[in-house]
Design an enzyme around this catalytic site. Sequence first.
Site, PDB file in Angstrom:
ATOM      1  N   LYS A 191     -12.259  -2.142   3.022  1.00 20.88           N
ATOM      2  CA  LYS A 191     -11.738  -1.261   1.960  1.00 20.88           C
ATOM      3  C   LYS A 191     -12.675  -1.357   0.745  1.00 20.88           C
ATOM      4  O   LYS A 191     -13.730  -0.729   0.727  1.00 20.88           O
ATOM      5  CB  LYS A 191     -10.286  -1.613   1.643  1.00 20.88           C
ATOM      6  CG  LYS A 191      -9.356  -1.471   2.866  1.00 20.88           C
ATOM      7  CD  LYS A 191      -7.901  -1.535   2.495  1.00 20.88           C
ATOM      8  CE  LYS A 191      -6.982  -1.747   3.698  1.00 20.88           C
ATOM      9  NZ  LYS A 191      -6.989  -0.679   4.706  1.00 20.88           N
ATOM     10  N   HIS A 193      -5.364  -4.725  -0.376  1.00 20.75           N
ATOM     11  CA  HIS A 193      -5.335  -3.713  -1.443  1.00 20.75           C
ATOM     12  C   HIS A 193      -5.460  -4.366  -2.813  1.00 20.75           C
ATOM     13  O   HIS A 193      -4.879  -3.876  -3.791  1.00 20.75           O
ATOM     14  CB  HIS A 193      -4.069  -2.863  -1.335  1.00 20.75           C
ATOM     15  CG  HIS A 193      -4.050  -2.046  -0.080  1.00 20.75           C
ATOM     16  ND1 HIS A 193      -4.710  -0.842   0.043  1.00 20.75           N
ATOM     17  CD2 HIS A 193      -3.504  -2.300   1.135  1.00 20.75           C
ATOM     18  CE1 HIS A 193      -4.553  -0.370   1.264  1.00 20.75           C
ATOM     19  NE2 HIS A 193      -3.827  -1.239   1.951  1.00 20.75           N
ATOM     20  N   SER A 231       0.798  -1.229   0.000  1.00 15.63           N
ATOM     21  CA  SER A 231       0.000   0.000   0.000  1.00 15.63           C
ATOM     22  C   SER A 231       0.829   1.277   0.000  1.00 15.63           C
ATOM     23  O   SER A 231       0.315   2.335  -0.323  1.00 15.63           O
ATOM     24  CB  SER A 231      -0.930  -0.001   1.210  1.00 15.63           C
ATOM     25  OG  SER A 231      -0.174   0.006   2.395  1.00 15.63           O
TER      26      SER A 231
HETATM   27  N1  PLP Z   1      -3.284  -5.609   5.769  1.00 10.57           N
HETATM   28  C1  PLP Z   1      -3.043  -4.558   4.964  1.00 10.57           C
HETATM   29  C2  PLP Z   1      -2.108  -4.726   3.817  1.00 10.57           C
HETATM   30  C3  PLP Z   1      -3.677  -3.317   5.197  1.00 10.57           C
HETATM   31  O1  PLP Z   1      -3.436  -2.276   4.412  1.00 10.57           O
HETATM   32  C4  PLP Z   1      -4.566  -3.210   6.290  1.00 10.57           C
HETATM   33  C5  PLP Z   1      -5.258  -1.941   6.603  1.00 10.57           C
HETATM   34  O2  PLP Z   1      -4.703  -0.885   6.611  1.00 10.57           O
HETATM   35  C6  PLP Z   1      -4.773  -4.323   7.091  1.00 10.57           C
HETATM   36  C7  PLP Z   1      -4.128  -5.511   6.808  1.00 10.57           C
HETATM   37  C8  PLP Z   1      -5.721  -4.280   8.258  1.00 10.57           C
HETATM   38  O3  PLP Z   1      -7.025  -4.306   7.766  1.00 10.57           O
HETATM   39  P1  PLP Z   1      -8.260  -3.957   8.728  1.00 10.57           P
HETATM   40  O4  PLP Z   1      -8.479  -2.486   8.595  1.00 10.57           O
HETATM   41  O5  PLP Z   1      -9.393  -4.781   8.223  1.00 10.57           O
HETATM   42  O6  PLP Z   1      -7.845  -4.333  10.107  1.00 10.57           O
END
Ligand code: PLP
Length: 356
Positions: free
Chosen positions: A202, A171, A143
């Site tokens: 998301k 993502h 990200s």
């Molecule tokens: N993994 C990645 C690559 C993320 O970008 C995010 C969120 O920012 C997460 C995990 C965590 O997701 P959640 O918001 O559902 O806890």
Amino acid sequence: AGIINFCANNYLGLSSHPEVIRAAVEALEKFGAGLSSVRFICGTQSIHKDLEEKIARFHQREDAILYASCFDANAGIFEALLTPEDAVLSDELNHASIIDGIRLCKANKYRYKHMDMQDLEAKLKEAQQKHRLRLVATDGAFSMDGDIAPLREICQLAQKYDALVFIDECHATGFLGPNGRGTDELLGVMDKVTIINSTLGKALGGAAGGYTTGPKPLIDLLRQRSRPYLFSNSLPPAVVGCASKALDLLMESNAIAQSMAAKTQRFRSKMTAAGFTISGKDHPICPVMLGDARLASVMAEDMLDRGIYVIGFSYPVVPKGKARIRVQISAVHSDEDIDRCVQAFIEVGRKHGALS
Ligand code: PLP
């Protein structure tokens, strides 16, 4: 003319889709505000089971398990799956929640250089000699830089050294690949990636929630052993309702998933033509690389004055000297919105000397 948001993870615009909102309201009315319970006590309703089945079908996997977030899914998987006899090999730029999840497990830890297949191979070779089971863990799409993991090569190496592959698709789920199934679909390795963790927070409605999907025995194991699943409240019905509708919309047609690519391309090509450097490739995360932290911050402020909401990222979120403004394209941005954003970048970039 209002302010346009260019920094949300609302990739497909589904968080404001009328059918998604209606599904949430209906679930709220029919199933209540919440369960006041973890799943295995009295926190499981038919909608939770339906959503798990739908997630598995969407990803073409055997089964799925819901969590309150993908952070929890990542926190819960490694400790449940890996023992001190095993090894996990993790990309150095993996998301914080993968890093934390790995910290919690007792397996042997290897960190390979970001997307460096030579380094991964060297570490797999070493791990094959020493450990019982090997798991390669990587974000599908990263990200901060908008780059995509070389999953074909990773899966080939995993096959060669008898390892499993885990990907975090936060993502990617919903919009990468011809049908929006994710990085594994985009790169043609849906049958080679063993475990997927992703978020409902998301592209899939943007509310909250996360999941693991993969082989049934793994999901059964997580239901018995995964601590964030066992000891945290069940997802509220409204959240389940909107994620479930988002998946219905994506499974009915690939039109929504496909609507992203042209918009991403429009932004990336116009910004590059204007003289900006955009990191990553073909991903709606478009980091406008500026280098200097102050420059990124003042440019973001000036963009807001022009009605464009973006945020500057600098150290420690990204490495020193690699400050940027991370733009995120959404399927709900019109071509005019994108052109307005590019025009604002050109004006602000000239004002601050980021463009000649
Ligand atoms: N993994 C990645 C690559 C993320 O970008 C995010 C969120 O920012 C997460 C995990 C965590 O997701 P959640 O918001 O559902 O806890």
